[in-house]
Design an enzyme around this catalytic site. Structure first.
Site, PDB file in Angstrom:
ATOM      1  N   ARG A  54      -1.241  -0.681  -8.760  1.00 11.23           N
ATOM      2  CA  ARG A  54      -2.630  -0.316  -8.453  1.00 11.23           C
ATOM      3  C   ARG A  54      -2.751   1.211  -8.477  1.00 11.23           C
ATOM      4  O   ARG A  54      -2.053   1.903  -7.733  1.00 11.23           O
ATOM      5  CB  ARG A  54      -3.019  -0.838  -7.076  1.00 11.23           C
ATOM      6  CG  ARG A  54      -4.410  -0.389  -6.610  1.00 11.23           C
ATOM      7  CD  ARG A  54      -4.525  -0.445  -5.088  1.00 11.23           C
ATOM      8  NE  ARG A  54      -4.352  -1.790  -4.572  1.00 11.23           N
ATOM      9  CZ  ARG A  54      -3.879  -2.061  -3.358  1.00 11.23           C
ATOM     10  NH1 ARG A  54      -3.497  -1.081  -2.549  1.00 11.23           N
ATOM     11  NH2 ARG A  54      -3.758  -3.300  -2.950  1.00 11.23           N
TER      12      ARG A  54
ATOM     13  N   ASP B 141       0.835  -1.195   0.000  1.00 12.75           N
ATOM     14  CA  ASP B 141       0.000   0.000   0.000  1.00 12.75           C
ATOM     15  C   ASP B 141       0.876   1.253   0.000  1.00 12.75           C
ATOM     16  O   ASP B 141       2.031   1.219   0.440  1.00 12.75           O
ATOM     17  CB  ASP B 141      -0.906   0.025   1.233  1.00 12.75           C
ATOM     18  CG  ASP B 141      -2.016  -1.015   1.174  1.00 12.75           C
ATOM     19  OD1 ASP B 141      -2.269  -1.550   0.079  1.00 12.75           O
ATOM     20  OD2 ASP B 141      -2.628  -1.289   2.217  1.00 12.75           O
TER      21      ASP B 141
END
Length: 278
Positions: free
Chosen positions: A158, A107
């Site tokens: 992402r 992340d």
């Protein structure tokens, strides 16, 4: 115990409950990205504990029939303590994932962590091709240059709009500007990436744009959405596209749940509606 108002967005407090949720999502054609909640640890004890938790989770996935991978916040495994500690812990997790034929998402947190996160990703994606991916935020002004560099690396990326309250010196402030940047970044990725595109968005316009770009470039992609948000749409998309649901779990659920509610008042209405219809 997680109250009914929050369990729409959090898959229980244990890895076992997260695996059970993933098993249920799999039956609807949706794979899962499991995230044990935790961030901004200031001591090595917590960072080491969560590192071990992810190592155990990867082993559990390897011994199950569940279609799921893991996602980790850098500050959860030591970045707030020392960059070396973060990189060592992440390397251990990625190596375990590689051995288990699984996958690790890293992340992205606030802009002060971007360089350290990308440096760690580059090192590990080159060593463990096909085992690690990283999140990039379209609201940061640096993102186009980062994507140009990432296009030449193995590993998935992402793309999200960005949830952190960043200063105007480094980030776009207007929603329309962030949306425009997201569209432009998607176009670059579909044109320049060979594969490994993850569209991290609940925005119907952005998902529609990604689908159109796929028709033009045929670059493989997947759609990623949060547990508890537009789940009917997730199931519908899964009939045609690869869909992954980001599934948080763990004892640190309160801060995550309240952040979801603050982001969009509709999330609270979804949760209340779910309770009333049970």
């Amino acid at each position: 115990m997680i109250p009914p108002i929050a369990d729409r967005f959090v898959a229980g407090e244990s890895a076992e409950s997260a695996l059970e949720h993933a098993r249920s999502a799999n039956k609807q054609g949706i794979s899962c990205i499991l995230n044990q909640l935790g961030e901004h640890y200031g001591d090595s004890t917590n960072a080491e504990a969560d590192t071990h938790a992810y190592l155990d989770l990867l082993e559990a996935l390897d011994n199950s029939d569940v279609s799921a991978c893991v996602s980790i916040k850098p500050s959860q495994i030591g970045l707030d303590i020392a960059e070396t500690e973060f990189r060592e812990n992440l390397a251990r997790i990625v190596q375990r994932a590689h051995n288990c034929d699984n996958f690790v998402w890293v992340d992205m947190e606030d802009h002060q962590t971007t360089d350290a996160t990308l440096h760690a990703f580059e090192s590990l994606s080159t060593k463990y091709d096909g085992t690690v991916g990283v999140c990039i935020q379209s609201n940061l002004k640096r993102t186009r240059n980062d994507l140009k560099h990432l296009a030449d690396l193995p590993g998935k990326v992402r793309l999200v709009k960005g949830a952190y309250d960043e200063p105007s010196a480094v980030a776009l402030q207007e929603k329309s500007a962030v949306d425009e940047a997201y569209r432009a970044h998607l176009e670059f990725m579909f044109e320049e990436f060979d594969n490994g595109i993850a569209v991290g968005s609940h925005d119907p316009a952005m998902i529609s744009h990604a689908k159109s770009l796929y028709e033009e470039y045929r670059t493989p992609f997947e759609i990623q959405m949060l547990m508890g948000v537009r789940e009917d749409t997730q199931r519908e998309l899964a009939t045609e596209y690869e869909v992954w649901q980001y599934v948080p779990y763990g004892s640190k659920w309160p801060s995550y749940f309240y952040r979801r509610v603050r982001e969009r008042k509709e999330n609270l209405l979804f949760a209340l509606r779910a309770i009333m219809t049970k």
